[in-house]
Design an enzyme around this catalytic site. Sequence first.
Site, PDB file in Angstrom:
ATOM      1  N   ALA A  61       0.838  -1.200   0.000  1.00  0.00           N
ATOM      2  CA  ALA A  61       0.000   0.000   0.000  1.00  0.00           C
ATOM      3  C   ALA A  61       0.872   1.247   0.000  1.00  0.00           C
ATOM      4  CB  ALA A  61      -0.903  -0.001   1.220  1.00  0.00           C
ATOM      5  N   GLY A  62       0.329   2.332  -0.536  1.00  0.00           N
ATOM      6  CA  GLY A  62       1.020   3.607  -0.541  1.00  0.00           C
ATOM      7  C   GLY A  62       1.414   4.083  -1.916  1.00  0.00           C
ATOM      8  N   ALA A  85      -3.712   3.921   1.779  1.00  0.00           N
ATOM      9  CA  ALA A  85      -4.805   3.731   2.708  1.00  0.00           C
ATOM     10  C   ALA A  85      -5.971   4.677   2.419  1.00  0.00           C
ATOM     11  CB  ALA A  85      -4.329   3.943   4.146  1.00  0.00           C
ATOM     12  N   ASN A 110       8.874   9.019   4.445  1.00  0.00           N
ATOM     13  CA  ASN A 110       7.632   9.722   4.146  1.00  0.00           C
ATOM     14  C   ASN A 110       6.907  10.078   5.433  1.00  0.00           C
ATOM     15  OD1 ASN A 110       4.725   8.434   4.456  1.00  0.00           O
ATOM     16  ND2 ASN A 110       6.157   6.721   4.159  1.00  0.00           N
ATOM     17  N   GLY A 113       0.818  11.022   6.100  1.00  0.00           N
ATOM     18  CA  GLY A 113      -0.304  11.204   7.006  1.00  0.00           C
ATOM     19  C   GLY A 113      -1.647  10.815   6.411  1.00  0.00           C
ATOM     20  N   PHE A 114      -1.682   9.674   5.691  1.00  0.00           N
ATOM     21  CA  PHE A 114      -2.942   9.161   5.126  1.00  0.00           C
ATOM     22  C   PHE A 114      -3.624  10.195   4.229  1.00  0.00           C
ATOM     23  CE2 PHE A 114      -3.960   5.853   8.700  1.00  0.00           C
ATOM     24  CZ  PHE A 114      -3.019   4.995   8.178  1.00  0.00           C
ATOM     25  N   ASN A 179       2.839   8.163  10.957  1.00  0.00           N
ATOM     26  CA  ASN A 179       2.610   9.534  10.511  1.00  0.00           C
ATOM     27  C   ASN A 179       1.257  10.112  10.908  1.00  0.00           C
ATOM     28  OD1 ASN A 179       5.153   9.605   9.182  1.00  0.00           O
ATOM     29  ND2 ASN A 179       4.266   8.339   7.563  1.00  0.00           N
ATOM     30  N   THR A 180       0.466   9.356  11.650  1.00  0.00           N
ATOM     31  CA  THR A 180      -0.762   9.869  12.253  1.00  0.00           C
ATOM     32  C   THR A 180      -0.585   9.764  13.755  1.00  0.00           C
ATOM     33  OG1 THR A 180      -2.148   9.210  10.375  1.00  0.00           O
ATOM     34  CG2 THR A 180      -3.252   9.551  12.486  1.00  0.00           C
ATOM     35  N   TYR A 315       7.675  -1.821  -2.357  1.00  0.00           N
ATOM     36  CA  TYR A 315       7.243  -0.533  -2.869  1.00  0.00           C
ATOM     37  C   TYR A 315       8.449   0.384  -3.074  1.00  0.00           C
ATOM     38  CZ  TYR A 315       5.243   4.253  -2.510  1.00  0.00           C
ATOM     39  OH  TYR A 315       4.936   5.575  -2.676  1.00  0.00           O
TER      40      TYR A 315
END
Length: 357
Positions: A61-62, A85, A110, A113-114, A179-180, A315
Amino acid sequence: MSLAEQLGLKVLRKIDPEKAHSLALVALRAGLAPLPGPVTSPRLKTTFAGLEMPNPIGLAAGFDKNAEAIPQLSRSGFGFVEVGAATPRPQAGNDKPRLFRLTEDRAVINRFGFNNEGMEAIAARLKASMPSTGARAVPVGLNLGANKDSDDRATDFARVLEHCGNYVDFATVNVSSPNTERLRDLQGPEALQALLAGVLDARKGLDHAVPILLKIAPDLDPTEIAEIAEVAKTSGIDGVITTNTTLSRDGLKSAEKSEMGGLSGAPLFEKSTKVLAQLSNILRDDVPLIGVGGVSSALDAYTKIRAGASVVQLYSAMVYSGLSLAPKIAQGLDDLLKADGYDTVAEAVGSGRDAWL
């Protein structure tokens, strides 16, 4: 790697990393990237959490946060693809700049932050990507996230699954992004059990069985790994993705090493593989694992599998090696399995675990 791909990567590396990422997706959708179709063989074909895959090399993902390039990614040589996400509401993510190349370390930091367009837009694209008849040739999954300003982040994961679940082959509960703020607090056993129970309850309302995976952080001590294993065994989830990005900066050389955010790429390989092996040693055959973190070659993928992963994801390595890396790794893995006398991927899973304990 073709000459065109080499030139494309050279150009992309001269511009801002996030703009380069966006341009790579544009080029992919425009048909400017190599699309060999599913890479497979009798040895590479495998099953994970009930999903049949042409090979065990997946896209993490990402890369495609908003599910914009599913048809193209499904033909790019991966055995399965994960997008997202996705959060219930669209959100811009953290301030820019938030993506950094660490070229000397073959790594990436990175702190997105979604950032995503929200579950409504993503569900529409997932639905549009479904074939009119039969199953997808390559399983497509969705990484589930929570809004930064949500009053109930645990409920957000279930909401996204309820909205998007009919259009995916698997879904990942992502409580391990660094990142959140305070998201990783949800990895505690009590909070995690409650969160997963809500997601699994939401799955009951879908029109087909969707395997639920849990993505964990690499920055866990043995006690925390044991707690995660217990939750994985008792909650009813179908697999664990090991691991997300790390907050560690050990051994980095690049000037950008002090940037805040999650580190991925080559420096993550050893840390993530150790967590993978420890978790595999506890879970054995109870819950299958996906190995991710620093995979950039067929040998890396094979090492993850021998450490306990049934399948792997990558990734960040594509930043340096391009999209053609996926079929190259799959074909190389076939050769490595053959050389060691394995007829299937499953036969090799865990065969080298002890070296990482």
